[in-house]
Design an enzyme around this catalytic site. Structure first.
Site, PDB file in Angstrom:
ATOM      1  N   LYS A 174       0.840  -1.207   0.000  1.00 14.82           N
ATOM      2  CA  LYS A 174       0.000   0.000   0.000  1.00 14.82           C
ATOM      3  C   LYS A 174       0.873   1.255   0.000  1.00 14.82           C
ATOM      4  O   LYS A 174       0.607   2.205  -0.746  1.00 14.82           O
ATOM      5  CB  LYS A 174      -0.951  -0.021   1.200  1.00 14.82           C
ATOM      6  CG  LYS A 174      -2.100  -1.020   1.029  1.00 14.82           C
ATOM      7  CD  LYS A 174      -2.849  -1.321   2.326  1.00 14.82           C
ATOM      8  CE  LYS A 174      -3.852  -2.452   2.107  1.00 14.82           C
ATOM      9  NZ  LYS A 174      -4.465  -2.935   3.362  1.00 14.82           N
ATOM     10  N   ASP A 183     -10.764   3.193   4.314  1.00 17.28           N
ATOM     11  CA  ASP A 183     -11.174   1.790   4.223  1.00 17.28           C
ATOM     12  C   ASP A 183     -12.698   1.662   4.245  1.00 17.28           C
ATOM     13  O   ASP A 183     -13.240   0.578   4.023  1.00 17.28           O
ATOM     14  CB  ASP A 183     -10.589   1.003   5.408  1.00 17.28           C
ATOM     15  CG  ASP A 183      -9.731  -0.172   4.951  1.00 17.28           C
ATOM     16  OD1 ASP A 183      -9.606  -0.381   3.731  1.00 17.28           O
ATOM     17  OD2 ASP A 183      -9.200  -0.880   5.825  1.00 17.28           O
ATOM     18  N   GLN A 239      -4.353  -1.595   9.587  1.00 13.78           N
ATOM     19  CA  GLN A 239      -4.334  -2.936   8.996  1.00 13.78           C
ATOM     20  C   GLN A 239      -4.965  -3.941   9.967  1.00 13.78           C
ATOM     21  O   GLN A 239      -4.547  -4.041  11.118  1.00 13.78           O
ATOM     22  CB  GLN A 239      -2.888  -3.339   8.670  1.00 13.78           C
ATOM     23  CG  GLN A 239      -2.759  -4.653   7.946  1.00 13.78           C
ATOM     24  CD  GLN A 239      -3.337  -4.596   6.527  1.00 13.78           C
ATOM     25  OE1 GLN A 239      -3.132  -3.633   5.799  1.00 13.78           O
ATOM     26  NE2 GLN A 239      -4.065  -5.631   6.146  1.00 13.78           N
TER      27      GLN A 239
END
Lengths: 300, 300
Positions: free
Chosen positions: B60, B127, B104
């Site tokens: 990422k 997200d 994460q």
């Protein structure tokens, strides 16, 4: 679920169910008051003088008091500014005696409903309209659920017991009813189809559904012969139509026709309608318990 | 949409689409930097040393830099406390150079993921996991949408053009994929059925769908002969299976069988997978523009 032949459906009596629920809410409210030292409190905000809104606000206040809750009614003039309304919401958010805040919609033109709804403390949003409550519902987290679909779910559970594995169709995708209804049915392990004005072959899709929830607002648009034999039909629609020179309330479903095929069906009026105000009371009771750090009583 | 007979489906090349999208994102990021005086910034938080998570976080960061964004990588030890993590999120919320925050998952045992997600500024929740972003999606309000379903939608639009009136089925109801996918398809005016492990007659329901989105994580559980002739199939599942002594990645759909009936289908790997990281970049770009008060560029 199996109707071998044409039978007349059981009519789901929403008024009687709401009355029974009200009795349980009143007992729980008294219990809350004894332990918390105050009754659950519901604040209803009305802006302007719309006659229908005035009737709704009055009946909500009356029902709250009848069930042993405290009712706070705030009426702002038609000319109220956004700032005045936001200031009132901020005061109600800060008021420890207020567990639920309901701003009667629609607001007069020029006022921003969404800004007002987003200003309500989500823990006091007993109408279940704050986007974060929609998000909690979609995410399977505890929040406050919009009153009408919550009432429909109670009637379905009462009528069917477990809904798991049943095929449900929700016709109409409003934020107030259709969308939260679909989420609630999904949480009950139904397979849920969300249908709307762009849906192809609606009769075919309705004909495969064990549960039909109609929330469109189009008088009798769902024909009786579309209904699957043995289905359960919840009719949220309420339209005023003229018939033989008289005004009559009808739902989204052809009640007479559907009654020949369904296992159970809500009438209009007397089905979903009486549940909505009672689930508002239920939500206020839930909000009061959560805010006080008490376990929420199970009234179902 | 009409396949007259068995044909071999078009394979939807998610990698090529993601590359093209990446080129447009890079141009838009450069344009943003020229006007805002800073590049869009993405902060990725990793707790602990899970090897798979380390790979994801690295890729990422690398992708962000490749597209002209600033990447902030924060790695906390496995032993980090909830308070440490919350303090880091608070700092990133306050940091004007950070447009997107991604924590994460999964977090090491003992840490409360939901509390962390709810602590992220919703405007930086690239997200799309914050409940209020789920609520905005359910309410048709602008927010940030979970990356994987957003990527699936882009592939569908690219493959089909308008989705209005099509019958879509989403198999799997996770908060990350299935549920937001259903909301996105509904917003495109599809009739959407949400199916899951409790669904009856899944083959029959899939056989009536113009669009199948499979997000279960069960290797090849959807058989090719269930697919309607001419349907479009998006396979989100990725499972590692042993075949002839070798490990192989497979999706939720029997790709070979479905290819004989579908109009178009995503492969595994190389379909949905490459889109997910690119929609994360897209979300970061959107967040940067909104935070800077600039109109969001239309990259589709």
């Amino acid at each position: 679920m199996n109707a071998a032949a044409n039978v007349t459906a059981k009519v789901i009596d929403g008024r009687a169910f709401a009355d029974r629920l009200g009795t349980r809410i009143a007992v729980a409210a008294r219990d809350f008051a004894a332990r918390a030292g105050r009754a659950p409190g519901l604040a209803v905000v009305l802006v302007g003088t719309d006659p229908a809104s005035e009737v709704y606000v009055r009946s909500k206040g009356r029902m709250a008091r009848k069930l042993g809750m405290e009712s706070f009614e705030h009426v702002l003039p038609e000319t109220a500014s956004q700032d005045q309304l936001m200031a009132l919401v901020a005061r109600l958010n800060a008021d420890a005696a207020v567990d639920g805040i309901l701003v009667q919609l629609p607001l007069p033109k020029g006022l921003d409903s969404l800004a007002v709804i987003e200003a309500i403390d989500p823990a006091k949003d007993v109408d279940g309209l704050h986007p974060i409550n929609a998000g909690y519902l979609a995410s399977g987290l505890p929040g406050l659920v919009s009153c009408t679909p919550y009432g429909c779910l109670m009637l379905l559970r009462d009528s069917l017991g477990s809904l798991a594995g049943l095929d449900a169709i929700v016709v109409g995708r409003s934020i107030l009813v259709g969308k939260p209804m679909a989420q609630l049915l999904l949480a009950e392990n139904c397979t849920v189809t969300m249908a709307h004005s762009r849906t192809q072959d609606l009769p075919g899709k309705i004909g495969r559904a064990d549960i039909v929830v109609a929330a469109v607002g189009a008088p009798e648009m769902i024909r009786g012969d579309w209904i699957k034999l043995g289905a359960t039909v919840i009719d949220v629609g309420t339209s005023r139509v003229e018939q033989g020179g008289k005004m009559r309330l009808v739902g989204d479903v052809d009640f007479a026709g559907a009654s020949l095929r369904a296992r159970a069906i809500t009438p209009v009026p007397g089905g979903v309608g009486p549940m909505t105000i009672m689930t508002l009371m239920h939500n206020t009771l839930i909000a009061a318990h959560r805010r006080a750090g008490m376990p929420v009583p199970n009234l179902s």
